[in-house]
Design an enzyme around this catalytic site. Structure first.
Site, PDB file in Angstrom:
ATOM      1  N   ARG A  55      -0.680   7.101   1.820  1.00 29.76           N
ATOM      2  CA  ARG A  55      -1.826   6.190   1.687  1.00 29.76           C
ATOM      3  C   ARG A  55      -2.239   5.674   3.063  1.00 29.76           C
ATOM      4  O   ARG A  55      -3.410   5.697   3.433  1.00 29.76           O
ATOM      5  CB  ARG A  55      -1.444   5.029   0.757  1.00 29.76           C
ATOM      6  CG  ARG A  55      -2.494   3.936   0.612  1.00 29.76           C
ATOM      7  CD  ARG A  55      -2.027   2.928  -0.439  1.00 29.76           C
ATOM      8  NE  ARG A  55      -2.822   1.723  -0.487  1.00 29.76           N
ATOM      9  CZ  ARG A  55      -3.989   1.597  -1.109  1.00 29.76           C
ATOM     10  NH1 ARG A  55      -4.517   2.630  -1.741  1.00 29.76           N
ATOM     11  NH2 ARG A  55      -4.639   0.451  -1.115  1.00 29.76           N
ATOM     12  N   LYS A  93      -3.049  -1.843  -8.247  1.00 35.41           N
ATOM     13  CA  LYS A  93      -2.243  -2.929  -7.672  1.00 35.41           C
ATOM     14  C   LYS A  93      -3.158  -3.896  -6.930  1.00 35.41           C
ATOM     15  O   LYS A  93      -4.098  -3.494  -6.264  1.00 35.41           O
ATOM     16  CB  LYS A  93      -1.216  -2.346  -6.703  1.00 35.41           C
ATOM     17  CG  LYS A  93      -0.301  -3.373  -6.103  1.00 35.41           C
ATOM     18  CD  LYS A  93       0.678  -2.720  -5.156  1.00 35.41           C
ATOM     19  CE  LYS A  93       1.456  -3.785  -4.415  1.00 35.41           C
ATOM     20  NZ  LYS A  93       2.257  -3.216  -3.351  1.00 35.41           N
ATOM     21  N   TYR A 122      -3.360  -1.344   7.487  1.00 37.39           N
ATOM     22  CA  TYR A 122      -3.184   0.096   7.434  1.00 37.39           C
ATOM     23  C   TYR A 122      -3.826   0.820   8.609  1.00 37.39           C
ATOM     24  O   TYR A 122      -3.705   2.020   8.736  1.00 37.39           O
ATOM     25  CB  TYR A 122      -3.814   0.656   6.152  1.00 37.39           C
ATOM     26  CG  TYR A 122      -3.068   0.279   4.908  1.00 37.39           C
ATOM     27  CD1 TYR A 122      -1.971   1.013   4.491  1.00 37.39           C
ATOM     28  CD2 TYR A 122      -3.461  -0.807   4.147  1.00 37.39           C
ATOM     29  CE1 TYR A 122      -1.284   0.673   3.341  1.00 37.39           C
ATOM     30  CE2 TYR A 122      -2.791  -1.146   2.991  1.00 37.39           C
ATOM     31  CZ  TYR A 122      -1.704  -0.412   2.600  1.00 37.39           C
ATOM     32  OH  TYR A 122      -1.029  -0.744   1.463  1.00 37.39           O
ATOM     33  N   ARG A 142      -1.773   5.533  -4.722  1.00 33.82           N
ATOM     34  CA  ARG A 142      -0.326   5.350  -4.869  1.00 33.82           C
ATOM     35  C   ARG A 142       0.180   6.295  -5.963  1.00 33.82           C
ATOM     36  O   ARG A 142      -0.589   6.715  -6.820  1.00 33.82           O
ATOM     37  CB  ARG A 142      -0.026   3.908  -5.270  1.00 33.82           C
ATOM     38  CG  ARG A 142      -0.477   2.878  -4.258  1.00 33.82           C
ATOM     39  CD  ARG A 142      -0.366   1.467  -4.854  1.00 33.82           C
ATOM     40  NE  ARG A 142      -0.751   0.453  -3.902  1.00 33.82           N
ATOM     41  CZ  ARG A 142      -1.988  -0.047  -3.806  1.00 33.82           C
ATOM     42  NH1 ARG A 142      -2.964   0.369  -4.609  1.00 33.82           N
ATOM     43  NH2 ARG A 142      -2.253  -0.974  -2.916  1.00 33.82           N
ATOM     44  N   HIS A 181      -9.567  -1.418  -1.285  1.00 35.10           N
ATOM     45  CA  HIS A 181      -9.309  -2.751  -0.708  1.00 35.10           C
ATOM     46  C   HIS A 181     -10.545  -3.630  -0.861  1.00 35.10           C
ATOM     47  O   HIS A 181     -11.662  -3.172  -0.668  1.00 35.10           O
ATOM     48  CB  HIS A 181      -8.943  -2.635   0.770  1.00 35.10           C
ATOM     49  CG  HIS A 181      -7.578  -2.107   0.989  1.00 35.10           C
ATOM     50  ND1 HIS A 181      -7.323  -0.768   1.229  1.00 35.10           N
ATOM     51  CD2 HIS A 181      -6.375  -2.727   0.977  1.00 35.10           C
ATOM     52  CE1 HIS A 181      -6.015  -0.596   1.367  1.00 35.10           C
ATOM     53  NE2 HIS A 181      -5.422  -1.765   1.217  1.00 35.10           N
ATOM     54  N   HIS A 237       4.293   6.140  -0.052  1.00 36.04           N
ATOM     55  CA  HIS A 237       3.245   5.190   0.325  1.00 36.04           C
ATOM     56  C   HIS A 237       2.687   5.463   1.728  1.00 36.04           C
ATOM     57  O   HIS A 237       1.552   5.107   2.033  1.00 36.04           O
ATOM     58  CB  HIS A 237       3.780   3.754   0.231  1.00 36.04           C
ATOM     59  CG  HIS A 237       2.715   2.719   0.347  1.00 36.04           C
ATOM     60  ND1 HIS A 237       1.887   2.399  -0.700  1.00 36.04           N
ATOM     61  CD2 HIS A 237       2.326   1.949   1.389  1.00 36.04           C
ATOM     62  CE1 HIS A 237       1.028   1.467  -0.309  1.00 36.04           C
ATOM     63  NE2 HIS A 237       1.274   1.172   0.959  1.00 36.04           N
TER      64      HIS A 237
END
Length: 156
Positions: A101, A39, A133, A14, A124, A98
């Site tokens: 990503r 995040k 995603y 990010r 993740h 974003h």
């Protein structure tokens, strides 16, 4: 700005993460980096995570000048503002930083990477979080960036 966009495209990072990573957090032996305060769904601070870098992301880092403790010593809000301005100038509608990503994660799956390997790059912790995603299809693995003139090439 071009290197930041390419780094996002080939690292899954990010914009605020890109602007926080430091030279001291690089592990050249494993081609990994500690992303400070990554995040997370719980929203808690102090979520420092080791993520692995694709060859392309590693190559981009290697060509950055060491003028600050951060690899990309920019304000993340300025990066977002500049990215938005570039998209407007080029007439690109509905593209967010974003989305780079998302594109990288999809590309890694398209190249035939398995879930744990993709997660080691994206950071993740669970398949359910990574799944949003991805759009896995039954096509053969392929690399849509092979031969792309903007693709960073490792010099090592």
């Amino acid at each position: 700005m071009a290197d930041i966009i390419l780094f996002a495209l080939f690292s899954t990072r990010r914009q605020d993460e890109i602007c926080r990573i430091e030279w001291a957090s690089l592990d050249s032996r494993n081609r990994s980096v500690v992303v400070p305060n990554m995040k997370n769904p719980m929203g808690t601070a102090g979520n420092n995570r080791v993520v692995y870098l694709t060859d392309e992301a590693w190559s981009i880092i290697q060509r950055q000048p060491k003028c600050d403790e951060r690899i990309f010593p920019y304000n993340s809000k300025s990066v977002g503002t500049r990215f938005h301005a570039y998209c407007q100038f080029l007439g690109i509608k509905d593209l967010r930083f974003h989305d780079l990503r998302h594109e990288c994660i999809s590309w890694l799956f398209e190249c035939g990477w398995d879930i744990p390997r993709v997660a080691s790059v994206s950071g993740h912790q669970s398949w359910s979080m990574l799944q949003r995603y991805t759009h896995i299809s039954r096509q053969e693995p392929h690399d849509k960036y092979r031969g792309w003139s903007w693709r960073p090439v490792s010099t090592e």
